[in-house]
Structure formats: C-alpha cells, structure tokens
Design a protein around this motif. Structure first.
Motif, PDB file in Angstrom:
ATOM      1  N   THR A 155      -5.044   2.466  -8.117  1.00 17.97           N
ATOM      2  CA  THR A 155      -5.753   2.897  -6.923  1.00 17.97           C
ATOM      3  C   THR A 155      -6.501   1.702  -6.355  1.00 17.97           C
ATOM      4  O   THR A 155      -6.796   0.744  -7.066  1.00 17.97           O
ATOM      5  CB  THR A 155      -6.757   4.023  -7.238  1.00 17.97           C
ATOM      6  N   ARG A 156      -6.807   1.788  -5.094  1.00 17.23           N
ATOM      7  CA  ARG A 156      -7.401   0.660  -4.381  1.00 17.23           C
ATOM      8  C   ARG A 156      -8.773   0.272  -4.944  1.00 17.23           C
ATOM      9  O   ARG A 156      -9.168  -0.883  -4.923  1.00 17.23           O
ATOM     10  CB  ARG A 156      -7.504   1.042  -2.892  1.00 17.23           C
ATOM     11  N   ASN A 163      -5.393   5.795  -1.749  1.00 16.77           N
ATOM     12  CA  ASN A 163      -4.681   4.553  -1.454  1.00 16.77           C
ATOM     13  C   ASN A 163      -4.325   3.874  -2.775  1.00 16.77           C
ATOM     14  O   ASN A 163      -5.198   3.529  -3.550  1.00 16.77           O
ATOM     15  CB  ASN A 163      -5.598   3.667  -0.608  1.00 16.77           C
ATOM     16  N   TYR A 164      -3.027   3.707  -3.008  1.00 19.96           N
ATOM     17  CA  TYR A 164      -2.545   3.008  -4.201  1.00 19.96           C
ATOM     18  C   TYR A 164      -2.025   1.640  -3.789  1.00 19.96           C
ATOM     19  O   TYR A 164      -1.534   1.467  -2.682  1.00 19.96           O
ATOM     20  CB  TYR A 164      -1.410   3.787  -4.876  1.00 19.96           C
ATOM     21  N   ASP A 183       0.826  -1.219   0.000  1.00 24.78           N
ATOM     22  CA  ASP A 183       0.000   0.000   0.000  1.00 24.78           C
ATOM     23  C   ASP A 183       0.851   1.256   0.000  1.00 24.78           C
ATOM     24  O   ASP A 183       1.850   1.319   0.711  1.00 24.78           O
ATOM     25  CB  ASP A 183      -0.850   0.079   1.279  1.00 24.78           C
ATOM     26  N   TYR A 189      -0.018   5.452   0.448  1.00 26.60           N
ATOM     27  CA  TYR A 189      -1.026   6.505   0.601  1.00 26.60           C
ATOM     28  C   TYR A 189      -0.415   7.796   0.089  1.00 26.60           C
ATOM     29  O   TYR A 189       0.678   8.178   0.494  1.00 26.60           O
ATOM     30  CB  TYR A 189      -1.437   6.643   2.069  1.00 26.60           C
ATOM     31  N   HIS A 190      -1.120   8.439  -0.833  1.00 32.76           N
ATOM     32  CA  HIS A 190      -0.610   9.674  -1.418  1.00 32.76           C
ATOM     33  C   HIS A 190      -1.770  10.631  -1.631  1.00 32.76           C
ATOM     34  O   HIS A 190      -2.721  10.305  -2.338  1.00 32.76           O
ATOM     35  CB  HIS A 190       0.088   9.362  -2.747  1.00 32.76           C
TER      36      HIS A 190
END
Length: 102
Positions: free
Chosen positions: A90-91, A67-68, A60, A62-63
C-alpha cells in the motif's frame, strides 16, 4: 514482435503479494494484470523515480479505495528485458520502506 520480457520477484515482493492477495482474489487479479502491463512495456508502464530511488519505477493500482504500489527496475539480458519487482504494498510508508530496502 516477440516479447521475451521476463518477470522476477524478489523475496520481499513475493511475500508481500502473497500476504495482500490471501483474502482478496480481485486484488490478486488486478496485480496480475498490472504485472502483465508492466512486462509489455516496462519503461512506459511505470513512472521513473528520481533522487535516492533513481533507476526504480513505480506503478500505481487503485483497488477498493486503496492505492497500491509496485516498485520495479528494468534489467536487460540477451533475450530481452528482465523486470525485477522489488516491493509491492500500500502507498502508506511505501517509499520509506523501499528506500530502506534498497
């Protein structure tokens, strides 16, 4: 200790990374750092998936509130590990797409 781990991006992952990072240099940097982290210790860096996705690891990032995910599996050859990145995105709908792709 010499780290001979290598990274291999499948075409779908490569395309996704290009698309995601086209307008976002900071995200590109985060992805590069994440891939370095994964390469350092592939089995520990990501989370091993189960069920249909057994053998796949997820990492994971986070940006900017998003969440990528980086999905990869670990192969091994004479010189070390080969980390094969299957998909990046992306998630949202990530695992459905990954299951279809695998």
């Amino acid at each position: 200790m010499m780290n001979n781990n290598r990274l291999q991006l499948l075409p779908k992952a490569e395309k996704a990374i290009k698309k995601l990072t086209k307008k976002d240099a900071a995200l590109k940097q985060r992805l590069i750092e994440a891939l370095r982290q994964i390469l350092t210790d592939p089995a520990e860096a990501g989370e091993a998936k189960t069920g249909d996705l057994a053998g796949v690891y997820g990492y994971d990032i986070y940006h900017q509130g998003v969440n990528y995910e980086i999905a990869y599996f670990i192969d091994q050859d004479d010189s070390g590990y080969v980390v094969v990145v299957v998909l990046v995105g992306t998630r949202e709908n990530f695992y459905e797409e990954l299951t279809r792709y695998i």
